[in-house]
Design a protein around this motif. Structure first.
Motif, short mmCIF file in Angstrom:
data_model
loop_
_atom_site.label_atom_id
_atom_site.label_comp_id
_atom_site.label_asym_id
_atom_site.label_seq_id
_atom_site.Cartn_x
_atom_site.Cartn_y
_atom_site.Cartn_z
N UNK A 109 0.80 -1.23 0.00
CA UNK A 109 0.00 0.00 0.00
C UNK A 109 0.83 1.28 0.00
N UNK A 110 1.94 1.27 0.79
CA UNK A 110 2.75 2.49 0.87
C UNK A 110 3.46 2.79 -0.44
N UNK A 111 3.70 1.75 -1.22
CA UNK A 111 4.41 1.93 -2.48
C UNK A 111 3.47 2.27 -3.64
N UNK A 112 2.16 2.18 -3.40
CA UNK A 112 1.20 2.37 -4.49
C UNK A 112 1.43 3.69 -5.24
N UNK A 113 1.57 4.85 -4.53
CA UNK A 113 1.77 6.10 -5.29
C UNK A 113 3.01 6.03 -6.18
N UNK A 114 4.11 5.43 -5.66
CA UNK A 114 5.35 5.35 -6.45
C UNK A 114 5.14 4.43 -7.65
N UNK A 115 4.48 3.28 -7.41
CA UNK A 115 4.27 2.32 -8.50
C UNK A 115 3.38 2.93 -9.59
N UNK A 116 2.39 3.73 -9.18
CA UNK A 116 1.52 4.36 -10.18
C UNK A 116 2.25 5.46 -10.95
N UNK A 117 3.40 5.91 -10.39
CA UNK A 117 4.20 6.92 -11.07
C UNK A 117 5.09 6.34 -12.15
N UNK A 118 5.14 5.04 -12.24
CA UNK A 118 5.92 4.36 -13.27
C UNK A 118 5.54 4.89 -14.66
N UNK A 119 6.53 5.20 -15.52
CA UNK A 119 6.22 5.79 -16.83
C UNK A 119 5.20 4.96 -17.64
N UNK A 120 5.32 3.64 -17.56
CA UNK A 120 4.37 2.79 -18.31
C UNK A 120 2.95 3.01 -17.80
#
Lengths: 356, 289
Positions: free
Chosen positions: B46-57
């Protein structure tokens, strides 16, 4: 005052119509000529009354005929004329008023245009203080006044009312009926109103047209309909009694009618064969049995109903309804279940032959 | 003989058994429906969700989804509203057939919708060759996503819009006409404003269906990152690449869907609340009449 607010026309034009339209189970075929007067169309529901209004307003397609205001044809099947509703100068007051629920009172009245008239109309109909209210917040009487103001905002040449009083409770009804009477008298426009209530029609209209199954049975003033009803329906509509029997002309003039229960009554009118005897409640006198009596026609039967109406009482004697004052009813000592005698003169007993 | 007032022990036991059975059914249903949602939130970082959604793809995917759905929704509302108005207010031969056609995509398998679109607009298709000659190639383009979403999601809006316009009391539009309004003014001032809450409710459903579109899109538009890959297609692709990204997109879509459902319910409640105390001519009675 109303003239400035509502704009009385210098010279109102006649509304002429002669229309034919096939409805579900009969053909509506009506011809009317309405001057500066109020004409009421009365009849049972489904008789085609509202269709006449909708046809005049241009909301109902017709099979053929002609509708014209003065020289201007609104609809003429012969010439292919059929003006859309917005080009016909009518003010139509809908049965449930059809106020726009998403607009306040002012916007409802202003919808038809004439922004300057709106203030005059709001104050004329005493709804100025409600200008910002939604229709949902209004009472029945207030809604009616908003609907009237809205219909008049466009300065119509013809007024149409669909059951203008039916959505109101008994108390408001009387008040609104009075207001409507005044308004119609002052506007002096051709006005057509549809109602199923003869008393509303008699109170509001100069002439009354009785319409049944799409055809005009009779047209005349309220007094004319009562004095010379054209048929049994007009009698019952106007609140009269109907007694079915078989008539036989008498040598000395008039007729003798043998009713279904064997009682024989006399009428001054001449008729032969099956007839309806029509008598109005106010033409029927009630007496206790045993009182010496010289009336020609008397029906003796137990009192089956006593209904007070204001200072008067409607008394049901057998199948006959009579009307008398409350004092008179008390003097005679009328009681439900006890026999009484209902009397009427041969002159009041109208005979209506029953066809086939 | 048992008294009437007191149920026999057998009857009492039977009633208790029925209650237990019902409770079991409700419990199983709710658990089954809630489990994937709960799993999504418990399994995702959950804490990584914002970063993962920031992935260029993922960003590409978000942009494609937003763009295509925006255009598709504009098409659905822009074309669907007048269509619904006509179908709701006119009576003509074959009307129910037309309404059925409009509703057909509701029950059509999305993959079939995709193959149908391909057969219509693809190379060698019904219109495809003519479009090709005119220099327009739709399949596997961003416009293909738009068409797929429009095709699949439009009935959700149009169906609701038809019943909404049907619920507008004809006396109100008649009144407008006798007050001098042309048919166009009557539409803009009366029918449309009264229909707005219902139209929004229909649009919310169409929007949710459009964002969730998968089958028709993958058949007709393919799965090309930056061009035709939408969020749902990305979930599918990221299953092999990064399960965490797939889960993150999943969480984004769950939040979006829940938000959409909630706003739909609020709009319906608002609309009903508005119609309830209305006079006999308002929406409320027209519907019950």
């Amino acid at each position: 005052m109303i003239a400035s607010a509502v704009g009385v026309k210098d010279r109102a034009e006649r509304l002429e119509l002669d229309i034919v339209v096939a409805l579900r189970s009969f053909v509506l075929d009506v011809a009317l000529s309405i001057g500066c007067e109020t004409l009421a169309l009365v009849g049972p529901s489904g008789a085609g009354k509202t269709t006449v209004l909708r046809a005049i307003a241009g909301l109902r397609r017709l099979d053929r005929g002609r509708i014209a205001l003065g020289e201007q044809a609104w609809y003429d099947s012969a010439d292919g004329v059929d003006l859309p509703p917005e080009r016909r100068s009518v003010g139509l007051v809908f049965q449930e008023y059809a106020l726009f629920p998403h607009m306040d009172v002012r916007a409802n009245v202003a919808f038809g245009g004439g922004a300057q008239r709106v203030d005059d109309l709001l104050s004329r109909f005493r709804i100025g203080h409600l200008a910002g209210e939604r229709p949902t917040a209004l009472s029945g009487g207030e809604r009616q006044r908003v609907a009237l103001a809205r219909a008049l905002a466009r300065d119509p040449s013809v007024l149409l009312f669909d059951e203008p009083l039916s959505a109101l409770d008994a108390h408001t009804r009387g008040v609104v009926r009075g207001e409507l009477q005044d308004l119609l008298a002052e506007l002096a426009l051709p006005a057509l109103l549809v109602t199923h209530d003869f008393r509303d029609a008699a109170a509001l209209a100069d002439r009354i047209g009785v319409i049944v199954d799409g055809t005009m049975r009779q047209i005349g003033t309220a007094a004319e309909l009562v004095d010379r009803p054209a048929d049994a329906f007009v009698v019952s509509l106007t609140g009269g009694n109907l007694l079915e029997g078989v008539a036989r002309p008498l040598d000395g003039g008039g007729s003798e009618v043998r009713l279904a229960d064997g009682v024989v009554v006399r009428s001054d009118e001449r008729a032969t064969g099956p007839v309806n005897v029509a008598i109005y409640p106010w033409e029927v006198g009630v007496e206790a049995c045993g009182t010496p009596n010289g009336a020609v026609n008397a029906i003796v039967a137990p009192v089956s109903g006593l209904t007070p109406e204001g200072g008067r009482v409607r008394v049901r004697v057998g199948s006959l309804t009579a009307e008398t004052t409350r004092e008179e009813a008390e003097r005679i000592g009328l009681r439900r279940g006890e026999p009484a005698r209902a009397c009427f003169s041969a002159a009041d007993a109208r005979l209506l032959t029953i066809d086939g | 003989m048992a008294s009437i007032a007191q149920p026999t022990p057998a009857a009492r036991a039977g009633r208790a058994g029925l209650s237990a059975l019902l409770a079991l059914c409700v419990g199983v249903t709710l658990t089954f429906l809630a489990l994937p949602i709960v799993a999504l939130f418990s399994e995702a970082p959950l804490l990584d969700v914002p970063r993962l959604l920031g992935d260029p793809a993922v960003q590409d995917t978000l942009r494609v989804t937003a763009r295509t759905n925006l255009v598709a929704n504009l098409l659905i509302i822009g074309l669907g509203t007048p269509t619904a108005y006509v179908l709701a207010t006119r009576r003509f031969r074959g009307r129910s057939l037309v309404v059925t056609l409009v509703e057909l995509p509701l029950v059509l398998p999305p993959a079939v919708a995709g193959i149908g679109l391909l057969a219509a607009f693809g190379v060698g298709g019904l219109l495809g060759d003519d479009l090709n000659r005119a220099g327009i190639v739709l399949p596997f383009s961003e416009w293909a996503v738009v068409l797929a979403v429009t095709f699949v999601a439009s009935p959700f809006f149009v169906r609701q819009a038809i019943s909404t316009f049907e619920a507008v009391d004809p006396a109100l539009t008649d009144a407008a006409r006798t007050l001098g309004a042309s048919p166009a003014r009557t539409f803009w001032r009366i029918s449309l404003p009264l229909a707005v809450p219902g139209l929004i409710a229909g649009w919310v459903l169409a929007f949710a269906r459009g964002v969730g579109e998968f089958g028709a899109t993958i058949v007709f538009a393919g799965n090309i990152q930056g061009q035709t890959q939408t969020l749902t297609l990305a979930v599918y692709e990221q299953l092999d690449l990064s399960f965490d990204i797939a889960l993150s997109i999943g969480i984004l879509l769950v939040v979006l869907s829940a938000g959409v459902l909630l706003s739909y319910k609020l709009i319906v409640a608002w609309r009903d609340g508005r119609a309830a105390p209305a006079p006999p001519t308002a929406l409320g009675d027209a519907r019950s009449a």
